[in-house]
Design a protein around this motif. Structure first.
Motif, mmCIF file in Angstrom:
data_model
loop_
_atom_site.group_PDB
_atom_site.id
_atom_site.type_symbol
_atom_site.label_atom_id
_atom_site.label_comp_id
_atom_site.label_asym_id
_atom_site.label_seq_id
_atom_site.Cartn_x
_atom_site.Cartn_y
_atom_site.Cartn_z
ATOM 1 N N UNK A 177 48.633 41.572 56.656
ATOM 2 C CA UNK A 177 49.117 40.352 57.327
ATOM 3 C C UNK A 177 48.717 39.127 56.113
ATOM 4 N N UNK A 178 48.021 39.000 55.143
ATOM 5 C CA UNK A 178 48.281 37.821 54.658
ATOM 6 C C UNK A 178 48.955 37.398 53.734
ATOM 7 N N UNK A 179 48.926 36.496 53.425
ATOM 8 C CA UNK A 179 49.794 36.226 52.439
ATOM 9 C C UNK A 179 48.783 36.050 51.143
ATOM 10 N N UNK A 180 48.970 36.287 49.710
ATOM 11 C CA UNK A 180 48.335 36.541 48.772
ATOM 12 C C UNK A 180 49.414 36.193 47.309
ATOM 13 N N UNK A 181 49.101 34.278 47.321
ATOM 14 C CA UNK A 181 49.131 33.957 45.899
ATOM 15 C C UNK A 181 48.223 33.543 44.633
ATOM 16 N N UNK A 182 48.589 34.228 43.290
ATOM 17 C CA UNK A 182 47.983 34.363 42.415
ATOM 18 C C UNK A 182 48.817 34.183 41.380
ATOM 19 N N UNK A 183 47.936 33.044 40.635
ATOM 20 C CA UNK A 183 49.093 32.921 38.690
ATOM 21 C C UNK A 183 48.537 33.678 37.874
ATOM 22 N N UNK A 184 47.521 34.105 37.583
ATOM 23 C CA UNK A 184 47.338 35.046 36.857
ATOM 24 C C UNK A 184 45.572 36.170 36.818
ATOM 25 N N UNK A 185 45.631 37.071 35.915
ATOM 26 C CA UNK A 185 44.571 38.019 36.173
ATOM 27 C C UNK A 185 44.180 38.328 35.060
ATOM 28 N N UNK A 186 43.232 38.700 34.926
ATOM 29 C CA UNK A 186 42.009 39.485 33.439
ATOM 30 C C UNK A 186 43.114 40.246 32.564
ATOM 31 N N UNK A 187 43.326 41.222 34.361
ATOM 32 C CA UNK A 187 44.332 42.024 33.210
ATOM 33 C C UNK A 187 45.436 42.176 32.029
ATOM 34 N N UNK A 188 46.105 40.732 32.869
ATOM 35 C CA UNK A 188 47.111 40.132 31.746
ATOM 36 C C UNK A 188 47.751 38.988 31.592
ATOM 37 N N UNK A 189 45.902 38.924 31.174
ATOM 38 C CA UNK A 189 45.419 38.248 29.616
ATOM 39 C C UNK A 189 45.123 36.659 30.201
ATOM 40 N N UNK A 190 45.308 36.216 31.379
ATOM 41 C CA UNK A 190 44.475 35.812 32.455
ATOM 42 C C UNK A 190 43.094 34.946 31.886
ATOM 43 N N UNK A 191 42.346 33.510 31.853
ATOM 44 C CA UNK A 191 40.520 33.910 31.759
ATOM 45 C C UNK A 191 39.777 34.223 32.621
ATOM 46 N N UNK A 192 41.022 33.780 34.075
ATOM 47 C CA UNK A 192 39.925 34.068 35.710
ATOM 48 C C UNK A 192 41.507 34.867 36.025
ATOM 49 N N UNK A 193 40.794 35.175 37.307
ATOM 50 C CA UNK A 193 41.994 35.711 38.355
ATOM 51 C C UNK A 193 41.497 35.213 39.604
ATOM 52 N N UNK A 194 42.642 34.393 39.437
ATOM 53 C CA UNK A 194 43.037 32.953 40.988
ATOM 54 C C UNK A 194 43.420 33.979 42.275
ATOM 55 N N UNK A 195 42.726 34.305 43.340
ATOM 56 C CA UNK A 195 43.218 34.901 44.105
ATOM 57 C C UNK A 195 42.898 34.187 45.307
ATOM 58 N N UNK A 196 44.241 33.436 46.491
ATOM 59 C CA UNK A 196 44.316 32.190 46.979
ATOM 60 C C UNK A 196 45.317 32.981 48.473
ATOM 61 N N UNK A 197 43.815 33.408 49.460
ATOM 62 C CA UNK A 197 44.854 33.722 50.590
ATOM 63 C C UNK A 197 45.256 33.090 51.874
#
Length: 201
Positions: A177-197
Motif C-alpha cells: 500500500x505504497x506509491x513508488x515513483x521511478x524515472x529509470x533503471x539500470x536494467x533499462x539503460x539508466x545510470x542508476x535506479x531512483x526509487x521514491x516511496x
C-alpha cells in the motif's frame, strides 16, 4: 552461492506462490519441478552476496530466470504468472509487511549503515545504494548505483530478463500500500535506479 537456510526459505515463498498459480492455470506438476531443478543450478553458479539486505531480490531474480527456463513460456507470460502468484499469496503478503512497517523511522539507522557498507563492494554481485531520507516530495528514497539482479541476469546470459524484475518493484509497493515513483533503471539503460516511496494519501 551457498544454498543456506535463508536462501531456501526465500525460495520456498516464491515457489509455493508460483506453484499455486501454475496449478490454477492448469499446468502440470512437471513444470514446477523443472523450475525447481533450474533454480538449484542457478544458485550453485551464483556469486555469493553474503547476508545482503536484498537477498530476497537476488533470489527473486534467480527464480524468475529459472521460470523462463523451466516453463517454456515467454518472459511476459512468466512475469504475469509470477506477479499473479505473489499477489494471491497471503503468506507472501504477511512476509513483506505493510507501509507502516516499511517506512518505520526506526529502520533508518540500519538503512544508512547498509548504504555505507554497500559502497565497500564486499561482494561483487551485491547492490550499491544511497539512502535518501524523506522530504516534502516522498517518504523514503533509494538511488541504486549497482544492481544485483542485473548482475545475476548478465552472469546467466539473459540480461533482458532484469527489466521484468524491475517491474515487480511496483507490484511489491502495491501489496504494501505504497506509491513508488521511478524515472529509470539500470536494467533499462539508466545510470542508476531512483526509487521514491510515499504513503498513499
Amino acid at each position: 552461492m551457498k544454498n543456506t537456510i535463508g536462501v531456501k526459505m526465500i525460495y520456498t515463498f516464491y515457489h509455493s506462490a508460483v506453484k499455486a498459480e501454475l496449478k490454477k492455470r492448469g499446468f502440470s506438476k512437471d513444470v514446477a519441478d523443472k523450475i525447481d531443478e533450474e533454480h538449484k543450478k542457478i544458485v550453485e553458479r551464483a556469486k555469493d552476496i553474503g547476508k545482503s539486505r536484498l537477498l530476497s531480490s537476488y533470489i527473486m531474480a534467480s527464480y524468475y530466470i529459472a521460470m523462463n527456463r523451466g516453463t517454456g513460456l515467454s518472459a511476459e507470460e512468466n512475469y504475469e504468472i509470477f506477479r499473479d502468484g505473489l499477489c494471491a499469496s497471503k503468506l507472501f503478503h504477511k512476509m513483506i509487511g505493510d507501509v507502516d512497517s516499511y517506512l518505520d523511522p526506526k529502520k533508518m539507522p540500519g538503512r544508512l549503515k547498509w548504504s555505507e557498507d554497500s559502497h565497500k563492494h564486499l561482494y561483487e554481485n551485491d547492490w550499491v545504494v544511497d539512502i535518501l531520507p524523506g522530504n516534502g516530495e516522498y517518504d523514503l528514497g533509494y538511488d541504486y548505483h549497482e544492481c544485483g539482479a542485473c548482475k545475476l541476469c548478465n552472469d546467466e546470459g539473459c540480461p533482458e530478463l532484469a527489466a521484468y524484475i524491475c517491474r515487480m518493484d511496483f507490484v511489491l509497493a502495491d501489496i504494501m500500500n505504497m506509491k513508488l515513483v521511478r524515472t529509470g533503471t539500470i536494467a533499462e539503460g539508466a545510470e542508476f535506479c531512483d526509487f521514491r516511496y510515499s504513503r498513499i494519501k
